[in-house]
Design an enzyme around this catalytic site. Structure first.
Site, PDB file in Angstrom:
ATOM      1  CB  THR A 150       7.043  -2.771  10.774  1.00  0.00           C
ATOM      2  OG1 THR A 150       6.223  -1.605  10.549  1.00  0.00           O
ATOM      3  CG2 THR A 150       8.350  -2.618  10.024  1.00  0.00           C
TER       4      THR A 150
ATOM      5  CG  ASP B 153       6.266  -7.755  -3.018  1.00  0.00           C
ATOM      6  OD1 ASP B 153       5.938  -6.742  -2.376  1.00  0.00           O
ATOM      7  OD2 ASP B 153       5.881  -8.908  -2.736  1.00  0.00           O
TER       8      ASP B 153
ATOM      9  CB  THR C 278       5.832   2.550  10.749  1.00  0.00           C
ATOM     10  OG1 THR C 278       5.189   3.367   9.774  1.00  0.00           O
ATOM     11  CG2 THR C 278       5.654   3.167  12.119  1.00  0.00           C
TER      12      THR C 278
ATOM     13  NE  ARG D 197      -8.777  28.110  24.161  1.00  0.00           N
ATOM     14  CZ  ARG D 197      -9.542  29.197  24.032  1.00  0.00           C
ATOM     15  NH1 ARG D 197      -9.427  29.952  22.963  1.00  0.00           N
ATOM     16  NH2 ARG D 197     -10.412  29.527  24.981  1.00  0.00           N
TER      17      ARG D 197
ATOM     18  CE1 TYR E  75      -4.335  -1.438   0.346  1.00  0.00           C
ATOM     19  CE2 TYR E  75      -3.055  -3.144   1.451  1.00  0.00           C
ATOM     20  CZ  TYR E  75      -4.218  -2.731   0.838  1.00  0.00           C
ATOM     21  OH  TYR E  75      -5.279  -3.604   0.708  1.00  0.00           O
ATOM     22  CB  ILE E  76       3.588   2.590   1.873  1.00  0.00           C
ATOM     23  CG1 ILE E  76       2.483   2.843   2.901  1.00  0.00           C
ATOM     24  CG2 ILE E  76       4.574   3.758   1.844  1.00  0.00           C
ATOM     25  CD1 ILE E  76       1.598   4.024   2.595  1.00  0.00           C
TER      26      ILE E  76
ATOM     27  CG  ASN F 290      -0.139   6.868  12.707  1.00  0.00           C
ATOM     28  OD1 ASN F 290      -0.868   7.604  12.045  1.00  0.00           O
ATOM     29  ND2 ASN F 290       0.826   6.151  12.152  1.00  0.00           N
TER      30      ASN F 290
ATOM     31  CB  CYS G 290      -1.210   3.741  10.724  1.00  0.00           C
ATOM     32  SG  CYS G 290      -0.307   3.726   9.157  1.00  0.00           S
TER      33      CYS G 290
ATOM     34  CE  LYS H  61       3.195   6.821  10.213  1.00  0.00           C
ATOM     35  NZ  LYS H  61       3.650   5.858   9.229  1.00  0.00           N
TER      36      LYS H  61
ATOM     37  NE  ARG I 245      -5.745  10.197  12.387  1.00  0.00           N
ATOM     38  CZ  ARG I 245      -5.781   9.393  11.335  1.00  0.00           C
ATOM     39  NH1 ARG I 245      -4.661   8.975  10.786  1.00  0.00           N
ATOM     40  NH2 ARG I 245      -6.934   9.005  10.839  1.00  0.00           N
TER      41      ARG I 245
END
Length: 427
Positions: A82, A30, A119, A244, A10-11, A208, A258, A204, A211
């Site tokens: 990972t 791959d 990651t 805020r 996907y990346i 994540n 992620c 990084k 969130r």
């Protein structure tokens, strides 16, 4: 500039194609023979807007080919998975990263650059990757430039965000950072932020984790609202009108490679200092069971046995079911053995998924929405006309239907046995 991109998922694949589009000579590597054959034939194995057309374009220009083995190049980019290890803190499994590194070591030459986009846990680039390269006889920052440049893209908008998002260029030395910036300047229009490799890794992970923690706050608010019979979604809407405050939206859980994975990479390195992060993971991991319990209550209240799950990917408009809470809910409901369960997802192809929405809903008594695909957002009341009972439990709050003949519930009004008046009147 010739680049080997290790890992075409996907990346890795979008990264390879965007470099190729802007003139680099790309060898995409791959371990899957099937993926290599498909890509060289112009066929894409992932769902992402713009990828099929771009693949064909760079094949036609001769800037891209897929291979099972790397070649000598100027740059080696590692973009392999990972996953979590099965240990106490679900630490980072570097198996694929180490395998990729071992495969490129025979091809490294003085002047090459190695970039880790995968990651990884904090200090991995300096403590593990750097050592592997040095043991092969190279000096980092002089012979080989080593950089950690984490991907920061949103599925569904990957090609756009690869170009316009800011990128963190984390070099092991200043010379490494400088070389990394020169490489990504080929196509990145956002800011190239220089950093140490370790700071880039942790940044990084914290993006994540932020969130994940915010979603956990929203999901905990849902449980508070459930206990107090208060519409949590209305509370979030009002609270977010404060200049805020920005509470995220709750949902059936957190998935993907992620948000559901990266916080553990920090936890495993500093377990005593991450009590808040650990609590957030526990809250979000508990949401699938919370939804299962609520479905049981709803089905019992309406004396129903047949339900249809709408959406099993972890994110709207993608086919990615990695760590998907919807899959956990599906498997949990199946394990109960109490219900006849159908599944429909227009983005995911699996043997248990109905071929169309009508087939999935006909005769069903509950539509359980677990993913906010655009195809679901646009549903109208007539799309549910073939249901035996017209019940919707929308855990993503994405279906806007006002038809009074349809009983629609979400994470703010799921007290089926009582009238939930919160949010319905303005005083």
């Amino acid at each position: 500039m010739k680049i080997n991109v290790m890992g075409l998922g996907y990346i890795g694949l979008p990264t390879a194609l965007i470099f190729a589009k802007y003139g680099a000579n790309i060898v995409g590597v791959d371990i899957s023979k099937e993926i290599i054959e498909k890509l060289n034939a112009g066929e894409v194995h992932i769902e992402e807007p713009g990828i099929p057309a771009m693949l064909q374009r760079v094949i036609d220009t001769g800037n891209f080919k897929a291979s099972l083995v790397p070649e000598k190049a100027d740059v080696f980019i590692i973009a392999v998975p990972t996953p979590n290890q099965q240990d106490t803190f679900k630490s980072c499994d570097l198996t694929y990263v180490k395998q990729a590194m071992l495969s490129i070591l025979p091809y490294l030459e003085t002047g090459n650059t190695v970039i880790i986009e995968s990651t990884v846990s904090p200090r991995t680039t300096e403590s593990i990757i750097k050592v592997m390269i040095e043991e092969a006889g190279f000096n980092i920052g002089q012979d080989i430039y080593l950089v950690h440049c984490p991907e920061r893209v949103l599925p569904g908008k990957i090609l756009e965000e690869l170009i316009f998002n800011n990128r963190i260029i984390g070099g092991v030395t200043e010379a490494c950072t400088k070389r990394g910036k020169e490489i990504y300047e080929l196509f990145v229009r956002g800011e190239l932020i220089g950093a140490t490799a370790s700071a880039a890794e942790l940044s990084k992970l914290m993006e994540n984790t932020y969130r994940d923690v915010n979603i956990a706050l929203a999901n905990e608010l849902v449980r508070v609202g459930d206990a107090l019979n208060i519409d949590a979604l209305r509370v979030i809407e009002m609270a977010n009108r404060h200049p805020r405050v920005n509470i995220h939206q709750p949902g059936p859980g957190v998935g993907g490679h992620c948000l559901a994975v990266d916080p553990y990479f920090i936890i495993s390195e500093a377990p005593e200092q991450t009590t808040l992060i650990q609590a957030a993971r526990d809250i979000n991991n508990a949401m699938p069971q919370f939804i299962i319990d609520k479905v049981q209550e709803l089905m019992q209240h309406y004396q129903s046995k047949t339900l249809t799950i709408l959406g099993v990917s972890y994110k709207g408009n993608t086919d990615d079911i990695r760590e998907s809470p919807a899959m956990a809910i599906y498997n949990g409901l199946q394990a109960l053995g109490q219900f006849d369960i159908r599944v429909y997802d227009p983005h995911v192809t699996q043997s248990f998924i109905a071929s169309n929405l009508e087939e999935a809903l006909t005769g069903s008594e509950l539509a359980l929405v677990l993913c906010d695909h655009d195809a679901f957002r646009s549903l109208l009341s007539e799309d549910f006309s073939s249901m035996e009972k017209k019940l919707i439990f929308d855990t993503k709050n994405c279906i806007e239907i006002t038809d009074v003949s349809i009983n629609k519930y979400n994470l703010g009004n799921f007290n089926w046995s009582e009238t939930n008046y919160e949010g319905k009147y303005a005083f």
